[in-house]
Enzyme design. Structure first.
Site, PDB file in Angstrom:
ATOM      1  N   ASP A 163       0.820  -1.213   0.000  1.00 43.45           N
ATOM      2  CA  ASP A 163       0.000   0.000   0.000  1.00 43.45           C
ATOM      3  C   ASP A 163       0.852   1.261   0.000  1.00 43.45           C
ATOM      4  OD1 ASP A 163      -2.812  -0.852   0.182  1.00 43.45           O
ATOM      5  OD2 ASP A 163      -2.224  -1.764   2.076  1.00 43.45           O
ATOM      6  N   ILE A 164       1.878   1.285   0.817  1.00 44.76           N
ATOM      7  CA  ILE A 164       2.606   2.536   1.055  1.00 44.76           C
ATOM      8  C   ILE A 164       3.490   2.909  -0.136  1.00 44.76           C
ATOM      9  CG2 ILE A 164       4.371   3.608   2.506  1.00 44.76           C
ATOM     10  CD1 ILE A 164       3.083   2.179   4.889  1.00 44.76           C
TER      11      ILE A 164
END
Length: 419
Positions: A181-182
């Site tokens: 995600d990051i």
């Protein structure tokens, strides 16, 4: 939190944030940290991560827990029930005055709501519309998996990072933090700033498409060159480098540390500090290539020294002389002076508590337009009236919309409790 901080490099940017979970909110928080006015549009029940634990034991309000707090600071929140026509009209009015829209719904959701990129671009030609999806969007390049859902662990698996993570000879292992995600969040923020720069020059917005899986593959760049140049399929290597030594973790009396001293100069300095001056002249260790060829023996020799010292003793001995790092847990991080000096652990207000909580700071430092934490994460719908008034709606019109239920039944309860 600084209330008198400079506006930031993105202080003239208005972002409509239609994201949820981790990737999208992390992306928009990066923009907010650098000054952008990020308006988070939530459903009446709020972003589901408001309830993801842990709640602080002293928090009497429980408006949101740590997950939400850590990726939604510096934003304003409004609630809209986008299933209602009137709510969608309000959102369109907000987007008409915005520079950026960010969303991370599955493909097709915004189209069903009548809020497709094409619809919004027709109203606002300068609009930068960014998406973060598992496998990308067909507007740039289609994927056979384009409509599949994805989460962090799916991206880590598909993108190749799990296949090179884990113990030597062991099973593939998920990376601890949500890099699936990051990393795409960071790349999306970069893409947005690039697209905004282009729109400023030309007046033309565009669609910014970031795939979670693509982002992880980009992070794993070395697997491609190892395969393309060497014909090898990389596998988990444990905590050592696939072709350099020493370059990895070593045992200590109280845990582990990392040492990087693979080239001749660094290796000689390491051996001097370890009082092992004979090693650089040893035919097994005299060049970077033979050091790797004999890495098992070399790691064993060096480990004999490190395991008799603590991490702090090794930090004093090696710090600043050869690349060295103690393997820290979060308690160690809180105690180390670096993170306080760099403002990477910062106090942030938490509704329902008299004392602030400590959260991660802003890693991008700039001299003229420093980022800042100007406000805590918002209460659900906290800024609805404020944002709509800025969009030109009169108080009476806002009350009519509230009576029609487009903000949801929970809004008044949330703001009254906060007050």
């Amino acid at each position: 939190m600084s209330r008198a901080a400079p506006a930031g490099a993105l202080g003239d940017l208005r972002v409509i944030d239609l994201t949820h979970f981790l990737a999208g909110p992390y992306c928009t928080q990066m923009l907010a940290d650098q000054g952008a006015d990020v308006v988070k549009v939530e459903p009446p029940a709020g972003d589901v991560t408001r309830t993801f634990g842990p709640f602080h034991p002293e928090d009497g309000l429980r408006a949101y827990a740590g997950y939400f707090a850590s990726v939604n600071r510096n934003k304003r929140s409004i609630t809209l029930d986008l299933k209602q026509d009137a709510a969608r009209e309000v959102l369109l009015a907000l987007i008409d005055g915005a520079d950026v829209v960010v969303e991370n719904y599955r493909a097709g959701v915004m189209e069903k709501l009548g809020l497709s990129y094409e619809t919004l671009r027709a109203r606002n030609p300068k609009l930068v519309y960014a998406t973060i999806r598992g496998f990308g969007d067909a507007r740039t390049l289609p994927s056979p998996y384009g409509d599949w859902p994805a989460y962090d662990v799916v991206a880590q698996a598909f993108g190749g990072i799990m296949a090179i993570t884990g113990e030597l000879g062991g099973e593939p292992t998920k990376i601890g933090p949500g890099v699936g995600d990051i990393v795409p969040a960071m790349l999306a923020a970069f893409g947005i700033v690039c697209a905004v720069h282009h729109a400023g020059r030309t007046g033309q917005g565009q669609f910014v498409d970031v795939s979670m899986v693509d982002s992880i593959l980009a992070l794993c760049e070395r697997v491609l060159h190892q395969y393309a140049y060497g014909g090898t399929v990389p596998v988990p290597q444990g905590n050592q480098h696939p072709f350099l030594c020493p370059f990895g973790t070593f045992p200590t009396r109280d845990g582990s540390c990392t040492i990087t001293a693979y080239d001749d100069r660094m290796f000689c300095e390491l051996c001097r500090l370890f009082d092992m001056p004979e090693l650089p002249a040893d035919a097994r260790f005299s060049t970077w290539q033979v050091r790797y060829d004999n890495h098992v023996e070399l790691i064993d020799i060096l480990s004999g020294f490190t395991r008799r010292r603590t991490k702090q003793e090794l930090l004093v001995l090696l710090g600043g002389r050869v690349p060295f790092g103690p393997v820290y847990n979060v308690a160690d991080i809180m105690a180390d002076p670096h993170f306080a000096a760099r403002e990477m652990i910062v106090p942030v207000e938490q509704p329902g508590m008299d004392q602030p909580v400590m959260l991660a700071g802003i890693p991008v430092k700039m001299t003229e337009t420093p980022g800042s934490i100007r406000r805590r994460a918002p209460l659900l719908g906290e800024h609805t009236d404020e944002v709509l008034a800025e969009a030109g709606l009169a108080p009476a019109a806002i009350e009519e919309l509230r009576a029609a239920g487009i903000f949801g039944a929970l809004l008044s309860q949330t703001t009254e409790t906060a007050a």
